[in-house]
Design a protein around this motif. Structure first.
Motif, mmCIF file in Angstrom:
data_model
loop_
_atom_site.group_PDB
_atom_site.id
_atom_site.type_symbol
_atom_site.label_atom_id
_atom_site.label_comp_id
_atom_site.label_asym_id
_atom_site.label_seq_id
_atom_site.Cartn_x
_atom_site.Cartn_y
_atom_site.Cartn_z
ATOM 1 N N CYS A 57 66.403 46.477 -66.671
ATOM 2 C CA CYS A 57 65.698 46.010 -65.474
ATOM 3 C C CYS A 57 65.940 46.886 -64.250
ATOM 4 O O CYS A 57 67.028 47.442 -64.073
ATOM 5 N N ASN A 58 64.932 46.947 -63.406
ATOM 6 C CA ASN A 58 65.064 47.456 -62.044
ATOM 7 C C ASN A 58 65.303 46.254 -61.151
ATOM 8 O O ASN A 58 64.789 45.168 -61.404
ATOM 9 N N VAL A 59 66.057 46.441 -60.101
ATOM 10 C CA VAL A 59 66.358 45.360 -59.165
ATOM 11 C C VAL A 59 65.402 45.490 -57.989
ATOM 12 O O VAL A 59 65.380 46.525 -57.323
ATOM 13 N N VAL A 60 64.586 44.455 -57.741
ATOM 14 C CA VAL A 60 63.561 44.565 -56.703
ATOM 15 C C VAL A 60 63.657 43.508 -55.609
ATOM 16 O O VAL A 60 63.180 43.732 -54.502
ATOM 17 N N GLY A 61 64.246 42.367 -55.888
ATOM 18 C CA GLY A 61 64.362 41.326 -54.865
ATOM 19 C C GLY A 61 65.281 41.767 -53.742
ATOM 20 O O GLY A 61 66.352 42.329 -53.988
ATOM 21 N N LYS A 62 64.886 41.518 -52.499
ATOM 22 C CA LYS A 62 65.681 41.966 -51.343
ATOM 23 C C LYS A 62 67.112 41.432 -51.379
ATOM 24 O O LYS A 62 68.064 42.179 -51.155
ATOM 25 N N GLU A 63 67.259 40.138 -51.646
ATOM 26 C CA GLU A 63 68.603 39.558 -51.695
ATOM 27 C C GLU A 63 69.388 40.104 -52.880
ATOM 28 O O GLU A 63 70.591 40.342 -52.779
ATOM 29 N N ALA A 64 68.716 40.316 -54.013
ATOM 30 C CA ALA A 64 69.382 40.874 -55.193
ATOM 31 C C ALA A 64 69.868 42.291 -54.902
ATOM 32 O O ALA A 64 70.998 42.657 -55.258
ATOM 33 N N ILE A 65 69.047 43.090 -54.250
ATOM 34 C CA ILE A 65 69.442 44.455 -53.880
ATOM 35 C C ILE A 65 70.672 44.414 -52.983
ATOM 36 O O ILE A 65 71.625 45.171 -53.173
ATOM 37 N N ALA A 66 70.672 43.502 -52.015
ATOM 38 C CA ALA A 66 71.814 43.383 -51.099
ATOM 39 C C ALA A 66 73.087 43.008 -51.860
ATOM 40 O O ALA A 66 74.164 43.536 -51.563
ATOM 41 N N GLY B 259 60.507 59.779 -54.528
ATOM 42 C CA GLY B 259 60.603 58.343 -54.315
ATOM 43 C C GLY B 259 61.976 57.932 -53.825
ATOM 44 O O GLY B 259 62.882 58.747 -53.655
ATOM 45 N N GLU B 260 62.111 56.650 -53.608
ATOM 46 C CA GLU B 260 63.327 56.074 -53.050
ATOM 47 C C GLU B 260 64.320 55.702 -54.152
ATOM 48 O O GLU B 260 63.916 55.300 -55.245
ATOM 49 N N PRO B 261 65.624 55.792 -53.885
ATOM 50 C CA PRO B 261 66.631 55.338 -54.852
ATOM 51 C C PRO B 261 66.470 53.837 -55.112
ATOM 52 O O PRO B 261 65.996 53.088 -54.253
ATOM 53 N N PHE B 262 66.880 53.404 -56.308
ATOM 54 C CA PHE B 262 66.799 51.992 -56.650
ATOM 55 C C PHE B 262 67.921 51.642 -57.615
ATOM 56 O O PHE B 262 68.491 52.504 -58.276
ATOM 57 N N TRP B 263 68.248 50.354 -57.670
ATOM 58 C CA TRP B 263 69.264 49.854 -58.586
ATOM 59 C C TRP B 263 68.617 49.506 -59.922
ATOM 60 O O TRP B 263 67.498 49.007 -59.972
ATOM 61 N N ALA B 264 69.351 49.746 -61.005
ATOM 62 C CA ALA B 264 68.924 49.378 -62.348
ATOM 63 C C ALA B 264 70.127 48.786 -63.074
ATOM 64 O O ALA B 264 71.280 49.085 -62.745
ATOM 65 N N VAL B 265 69.851 47.945 -64.068
ATOM 66 C CA VAL B 265 70.915 47.284 -64.806
ATOM 67 C C VAL B 265 70.411 46.916 -66.192
ATOM 68 O O VAL B 265 69.248 46.566 -66.369
ATOM 69 N N ASP B 266 71.288 47.029 -67.180
ATOM 70 C CA ASP B 266 71.011 46.494 -68.506
ATOM 71 C C ASP B 266 71.677 45.126 -68.557
ATOM 72 O O ASP B 266 72.824 44.963 -68.133
ATOM 73 N N ILE B 267 70.948 44.143 -69.077
ATOM 74 C CA ILE B 267 71.435 42.773 -69.103
ATOM 75 C C ILE B 267 71.505 42.292 -70.545
ATOM 76 O O ILE B 267 70.550 42.462 -71.302
#
Length: 133
Positions: free
Chosen positions: A54-63, A31-39
């Motif tokens: 959380c995983n970061v999925v919104g296009k603007e959030a990823i940017a 699979g593809e790399p993705f951003w994750a964060v604990d909030i």
């Protein structure tokens, strides 16, 4: 839903303000790399914390993660944000050995970062939509 080709689903969105911890880019074997964060989200008049993984999925959030958090240093950088979390769910787990709770059951609140409304890294506001939290 017979005879209807439109996909239907229910949205569960939570607006939150909190601190980012464990900002990381996950590179899975498949699979593809993705951003994750604990909030650590603040709640109540005393700012009590509720924790989300959380995983970061919104296009603007990823940017925004790519641009402002790619070099995040845990314990050094302080990141606060106003954001929208979706698809909240609870996942059970068992604490791993080497911790005081080893072998005990635990729960984690999981979700997906859909949108960031405000982002502050250390003492600098790096993004602000101007909309309320």
């Amino acid at each position: 839903m017979s005879g209807n080709n439109n996909a239907q689903y229910f949205d569960l969105h939570t607006n939150a303000f909190g601190f980012f911890n464990r900002v990381r880019k996950v590179v899975p074997k498949k699979g593809e790399p993705f951003w994750a964060v604990d909030i650590s989200a603040c709640r109540g008049d005393a700012g009590e914390k509720t924790y989300f993984d959380c995983n970061v999925v919104g296009k603007e959030a990823i940017a925004l993660f790519e641009q402002h958090l790619a070099n995040f240093e845990q314990g050094k950088d302080v990141v606060t944000a106003s954001l929208v979390i979706g698809d909240l769910r609870v996942e059970q787990f068992t604490y791993k050995s080497g911790t005081k709770k080893a072998g005990q059951p635990g729960v984690s609140l999981k979700g997906r970062v859909l949108r960031i409304k405000y982002l502050k890294v250390n003492d600098t506001v790096v993004f602000n939509t101007g909309s309320e939290a």
